[in-house]
Structure formats: C-alpha cells, structure tokens
Write an enzyme that holds these catalytic residues in place. Structure first.
Site, short mmCIF file in Angstrom:
data_model
loop_
_atom_site.label_atom_id
_atom_site.label_comp_id
_atom_site.label_asym_id
_atom_site.label_seq_id
_atom_site.Cartn_x
_atom_site.Cartn_y
_atom_site.Cartn_z
N THR A 66 0.81 -1.22 0.00
CA THR A 66 0.00 0.00 0.00
C THR A 66 0.84 1.26 0.00
OG1 THR A 66 -1.75 -1.15 1.17
CG2 THR A 66 -1.75 1.23 1.37
N ASP A 77 1.89 -6.95 -4.29
CA ASP A 77 1.11 -6.97 -3.06
C ASP A 77 1.78 -8.04 -2.20
OD1 ASP A 77 -2.14 -6.46 -2.15
OD2 ASP A 77 -0.99 -8.06 -1.19
N ASP A 101 0.78 -6.90 5.00
CA ASP A 101 0.16 -8.20 5.26
C ASP A 101 1.17 -9.28 5.65
OD1 ASP A 101 -2.30 -7.14 4.77
OD2 ASP A 101 -2.47 -7.88 2.72
N1 ASP Z 1 -2.23 -5.97 0.72
C1 ASP Z 1 -1.23 -4.97 1.04
C2 ASP Z 1 0.11 -5.68 1.09
O1 ASP Z 1 0.42 -6.32 2.06
C3 ASP Z 1 -1.53 -4.32 2.32
C4 ASP Z 1 -0.55 -3.28 2.76
O2 ASP Z 1 0.48 -3.02 2.20
O3 ASP Z 1 -0.81 -2.66 3.80
O4 ASP Z 1 0.86 -5.61 0.14
#
Ligand code: ASP
Length: 341
Positions: A14, A57, A90
């Site tokens: 993110t 991601d 994550d």
């Molecule tokens: N789905 C994202 C990731 O882990 C969530 C984040 O970065 O906060 O890449």
C-alpha cells in the site's frame, strides 16, 4: 560525522500507491522521485539511493523475495550505513523474520516499514513511517556504530525487533504489535532508543545464509477438528516441520487419535513445534495435563515465539542440515532474539 547513506528498497504494498488526481484511481508511486515528492527529506542529511522492484502486493510474497532481499543487502552492505525495506503490511512480519535469520553478524540497521494508507493519499501514515525509518536506518552513536544493528520493523511511532512482531489490525494505523518484547525505540518529539533492548547478534564478519527447507506448515487447532482432516494434513508428502498453534499456554486435546497422529508424525522425523494462538504470553507445557501430553510425545516448546517467526526459523534451520538433536536445541534457543530463554 560524514553524511549517512541509506539504501531504500521498495518491494510494493500500500505504501507505494498515490491517487491520480485526474482519474481518482490509485497508481504506483515512483520512489525515484522521492526528493521531489518530499522535499523535507533533504533536511535529514542522509543520502538516499532507491532500488525499486516491480511492486507486488505482499500477499504474493515468496521465499525468493526474502533471498533476493538478503542478496541485495549483502551486495550493497559496504556502501550504505543502513537499509530501509518498504513492504506490504500483510506479510511484513514473515519476510522481516526470515531476513533476521538469513543476515549473519549484522551490524547495520535493516528497517522494514509500510503503511495502511497509500503514501500519495492526503491522510497517509506512510510519510511519517518512511521518514522516520530512514532516520533510524541512518542513526549512529558518537563512536560511529549503528544505533540499531538489527532487522527491525517501524510502524506508527514504534520500532520493534522484526521477529517479535505481528500484524494485529487491518484497520488501525497502529497495525503492529510486539507483545512479548519491548519496543527498540519510541518516537515522539524525539526518537528514544531503548539501548537496553537493542542487541547486536554476532561479532564476526557480515554474511548471509539463505538455505531453507520449505516443506513446513502451520496447523491451527480448533474445537471440531476431525481425525480425518488432521491425519490428512500431517500425512503431506515430504513434510519436514509443523508449527502447531495450540490454545493458551500450549494446550491441545488429549483425544487418543490426536496424540497418536502427532506421535506418528514425530516418529517419521517431522519436527512439531508448539506455539500459542494467543498474541501475548507463552507456551508452558508443564502447566496443564493437556500440554504435558504433547511434551511426552516429543513436541518442542516454542515458548513466546510468534507464529510468523517460528515458521521462518524452522525453515531456516531445516536448510542448515543439522542433526536432529542440534536442530531441536537451536529451535528453542534464541538466535536473533526471537524467543525468550
Ligand atoms: N495488501 C497490502 C500488502 O500487504 C496491504 C498493505 O500493504 O498494507 O501488500
């Protein structure tokens, strides 16, 4: 003192997104333009070099990402005073735990961070996380030694030993916790380093060891787990290790089929490590009969290690080709401060 230099490795998540003002859609942020986006970074007196990956991601993170990060840090080690790894939240605790084992005799900071709100969104938490992570990666004692020569994770005003962390919230900006080890630093108006909690792991020359044994799984027990499901999970071909997430202080059912299945698995040479489902506290298999039975059949206590660190530690130790007694001993021994002894 000479200007510090930091390598900023951007893997995705993110933190690396910004809103396209024309379309309102989230698009990748170009970290190469970091000084244009955050001119205030120039005040840090740190030379920042950016190494961008094709962003992922972090749900797609694999062990090859961990190996690649270790190799990048090895190859750039002499040129930089510290490293910041931008990573999705994550799986950040898993990747950073793996790195803590792969990097040997580390004496420079490797700081993981990310954000809950994209960096290019007005209310982002990423800006502060990024700037402070860089400041921590560059911080030195008056002697010139790194302030935090550990793999750590910075999030929302707290710096943690990475292999003690868990992502606890999908919503709050304060997303990470380290219940069983105090923060390495707390950030307010100033950065307060807790020197009594910070450690250097190993004195020899820096190097990496990225060998891994990957046939490992996490099994979380729950009331209603059936014999058929449990047996088929543990019958997985080539299985080398199991992180068994038990209740409370390391308790599990005492049904004969449950214990027999575990015993047969252990007798096959598979290591089973007992880790608690609770975020806080530790496994003590001698407290209740339900824990004692696990100890009797050869289940190894994970004490207060997190699930994230235990699975990465198990894979790393499996890669070392140790004899079984040495393997079990090291599993219970603190290698990088991941477990209290
Ligand atoms: N789905 C994202 C990731 O882990 C969530 C984040 O970065 O906060 O890449």
């Amino acid at each position: 003192m000479a200007r510090a230099s930091v390598l900023l490795i951007y893997t995705g998540g993110t933190i690396g997104m910004k809103t396209d003002l024309r379309t309102g859609v989230l698009t990748p942020f170009d970290f190469n333009g970091i000084y244009d986006e955050f001119p205030s970074l120039k005040q840090l007196e740190v030379d920042i070099e950016v190494l961008p990956f094709v962003p992922i991601d972090s749900s797609n993170a694999t062990l090859s990402l961990c190996v690649r990060l270790a190799e990048i840090i090895r190859d750039a080690y002499d040129r930089f005073d510290g490293f910041v790894v931008l990573h999705g939240t994550d799986t950040m605790s898993y990747t950073s735990s793996a790195l803590s084992f792969m990097l040997m005799n580390l004496n420079k900071p490797v700081v993981f961070t990310g954000s809950q709100i994209p960096i290019g969104v007005l209310r982002t938490d990423g800006r502060e996380n990024l700037i402070t992570a860089i400041e921590i990666a560059a911080a030195k004692h008056a002697t010139g030694e790194a302030m935090v020569p550990e793999v750590c994770l910075y999030f929302q005003n707290r710096l943690f030993r990475a292999n003690r962390t868990k992502k606890l919230s999908a919503e709050e900006l304060n997303a990470f916790v380290s219940y069983n080890y105090p923060p390495l630093a707390e950030v307010g108006v100033n950065i307060h380093y807790r020197l009594d909690s910070i450690r250097r792991w190993g004195e020899g020359p820096f190097g990496i060891d990225t060998r891994l044994g990957c046939e490992v799984m996490i099994v979380k027990i729950f009331p209603g787990l059936t014999e058929c499901v449990f047996r088929s999970m543990l019958a997985a071909k080539g299985l080398q290790g199991v992180v068994l997430e038990t209740y409370g202080s390391g308790n599990a059912p005492t049904y004969p089929w449950f214990l027999e299945t575990l015993k047969e698995t252990i007798d096959r040479g598979v290591c089973v490590m007992n880790v608690t489902q609770c975020a806080n506290g530790m496994v003590d298999m001698e407290m209740y009969e339900t824990g004692l039975r696990l100890q009797e059949i050869g289940v190894v206590s994970g004490r207060d290690i997190t699930t994230e660190a235990s699975v990465m530690k198990m894979m790393w130790l499996l890669g070392q080709n140790l004899d079984p007694a040495c393997f079990v001993k090291l599993l219970q021994h603190s290698l990088r401060g991941e477990i209290s002894e």
